[in-house]
Design an enzyme around this catalytic site. Structure first.
Site: not given
Length: 595
Positions: A436-438
């Site tokens: 998550y968040e890339g």
């Protein structure tokens, strides 16, 4: 049973001695509104809250999980009550402006204390610790009346914030966002669409939930150029500022996940929900990057927190578990695990990851402090440094956190593979941080493609110049070998970047093919710089006859271990980068099962 103690001594070393954020030993006394001893007291108080309140709920929350029933979400037993204690103590207010009810201490202090909470109970943290990013986004881009309506509740912690990007048909590819926003004729908009993987999209412990959501206006251009940002509360504000009617926001379900089972990850429906445009039309992604970049530093911190907790549990177990004969061992009936060289290798790897990672996160926090309070020139440099360091910290430290928690299972052996020990939960919980968040691949492409081969190359050169200037500074014969190896690694980093810059224009797939290896190489050199600085401090302290020699000897040993056993990994990443894209250019090995 899980065990954890907040590493306050090492946090103070990193903040005060390594980075010089604050005076030492009057740690952080210059923080606005704090006396000489108040900041360490804050760290100690939050550390105790983490140890005594959150840690006992970690394994029980994992076993029970969050509950969904007809759109309502209930957190595991004890979570809501713990959050009330957290809010009543005033901890959510740290790092925010007084005009909104905050206590304006440096961000780096808030970041340091958040580590303790994530180590103790990462799932619990997911519910409330997105607020900081939501507050920064609203204060940076929203109209004053929107800020006044939503920020005070987020600052107090009585309300919680979410980030609504992902949709069923799109993960990181926001070109595919379909959620739409239609003008409602009263200065508001009606939002239609579904979002998924929304952390704390619904819960039973907040008076209100403030969703920051990406959507398209009717006349929006295609792609990311046509995405706008909206603030959509669960409950609309009434005319007198109190909470009014419930908005058309619904939780359709929660995910059954590998880890973080106590946290509610929600599928959300916005069925004509009312909201307000934040910032300019079609500039939503630019606004949301305030949230995303803040969150990426927070995710790096989650990795450090789990690595630290895994190390503590592994070290305690290795001292008490008797197993086999170590070289030169003399105990009967067996030696403790910690006496075995391979176990020592794993423990020192965990320690190097946790303490080196903490130093890197605190370095990011220091630059955020400059952005928050520096002059225009200083802020510009700080923002550029953060643009370079954030993908490195997020990508590297989450990858290494998975390694550290996996090593905990290995050190515990069969006892690590069963739930009773608790270390397998840490492996499951931290695994999402690499996604998550890339994902790590996205961080690598961001670092190499958008930053280093883009406008931030000069920032990289200044950082490497700084590393090499340190390497040219005489410290002691004891440190000279570390400096020489670091200088060679930094020179290689620069030369490899030059080579990629020459090749990338002729090979469209190069950045994607080598981005992760480039990120990891960059990260290992950056950690090497921090560990070399740490070693230099330790040598000076030991030479001066310090009061805590064991602490500095441990720092020096861990630094040597890092240079002997972990920095050499850059050679592998370099070889992978130099191999280019040839092996990835054909589909012979990747044809589908029916091909």
């Amino acid at each position: 049973m899980q065990n954890y103690r907040a590493p306050i001594r090492d946090v103070l070393f990193s903040l005060c001695e390594l980075h010089g954020n604050f005076p030492y030993p009057q740690a952080m006394s210059v923080a606005q509104g704090l006396g000489d001893d108040e900041a360490p007291m804050i760290l100690e108080a939050i550390g105790k809250f983490a140890e005594r309140v959150l840690l006992p709920l970690n394994s029980t929350g994992d076993r029970e999980g969050a509950h969904w029933d007809n759109g309502k979400v209930t957190a595991p037993a004890g979570f809501k009550e713990a959050y009330k204690q957290y809010v009543d103590a005033g901890w959510p207010r740290l790092g925010h402006a007084e005009e909104y009810g905050g206590q304006p201490v440096q961000f780096s202090l808030k970041l340091a204390s958040d580590e303790f909470l994530h180590s103790a109970n990462q799932a619990w943290c997911i519910y409330g610790l997105l607020n900081d990013g939501a507050i920064r986004t609203l204060r940076s881009h929203a109209e004053r009346e929107q800020v006044d309506a939503f920020v005070p509740g987020l600052v107090s912690g009585e309300w919680i914030g979410t980030m609504c990007l992902t949709e069923p048909q799109c993960g990181s590819d926001l070109n595919l966002v379909r959620t739409r926003a239609e003008p409602a004729g009263n200065g508001r908009y009606r939002i239609y669409g579904n979002k998924m993987f929304i952390s704390s999209g619904e819960s039973d412990w907040a008076d209100n939930i403030v969703h920051l959501i990406l959507a398209r206006l009717p006349d929006a251009p295609p792609g990311t150029r046509g995405i706008s940002l909206f603030v959509v509360p669960k409950r609309l504000p009434a005319a007198d500022g109190s909470l009014g009617e419930v908005n058309n926001v619904h939780c359709l379900s929660i995910e059954d996940k590998m880890g973080l089972k106590g946290a509610a990850t929600c599928a959300m429906s916005f069925d004509g929900a009312e909201g307000w445009l934040v910032g300019k039309p079609n500039r939503g992604l630019n606004c949301m990057f305030v949230f995303v970049n803040k969150s990426r530093v927070g995710v790096a911190l989650q990795g450090v927190a789990q690595a630290e907790a895994a190390y503590q549990e592994s070290l305690a177990y290795a001292h008490t578990r008797l197993q086999g004969r170590a070289p030169g061992g003399m105990r009967e009936p067996a030696d403790p695990l910690v006496a075995h060289p391979d176990v020592r290798r794993m423990l020192l790897t965990q320690r190097a990851i946790a303490e080196g990672g903490r130093a890197l996160v605190h370095l990011c926090g220091k630059w955020v402090d400059v952005v928050d309070s520096g002059d225009a020139v200083s802020r510009d440099e700080a923002e550029q440094r953060l643009a370079l360091l954030t993908p490195i910290a997020k990508g590297l430290l989450t990858e290494l956190a998975s390694e550290a928690t996996d090593l905990a299972i290995q050190i515990f052996g069969g006892h690590g593979y069963i739930k009773e020990s608790g270390v397998e939960q840490r492996f499951r919980d931290v695994r999402i941080t690499r996604i998550y968040e890339g994902t790590t691949g996205i961080q690598g492409m961001d670092l190499l493609g958008r930053k280093v081969l883009g406008p931030n190359r000069a920032v990289l050169d200044r950082f490497i110049d700084e590393i090499q200037a340190f390497c040219d500074t005489a410290v002691s014969e004891e440190i000279a070998s570390l400096q020489q190896r670091l200088q060679r690694a930094a020179t290689m980093w620069r030369e490899l970047t030059d080579e990629l810059g020459r090749e990338a224009g002729a090979d469209a797939g190069l950045v994607g093919a080598v981005g992760v290896d480039y990120l990891m190489l960059s990260g290992y050199v950056t950690l090497g710089y921090l560990w070399a600085q740490t070693a230099a401090i330790a040598v000076r302290k030991l030479a001066s006859g310090c009061e805590d020699p064991a602490f500095y000897r441990a720092k020096l040993q861990t630094a040597r271990f890092y240079f002997d056993k972990m920095l050499p990994r850059v050679a592998t990443h370099r070889a992978c980068i130099e191999s280019g894209t040839d092996v990835l250019s054909t589909d012979d090995a990747l044809r589908g099962a029916t091909a």
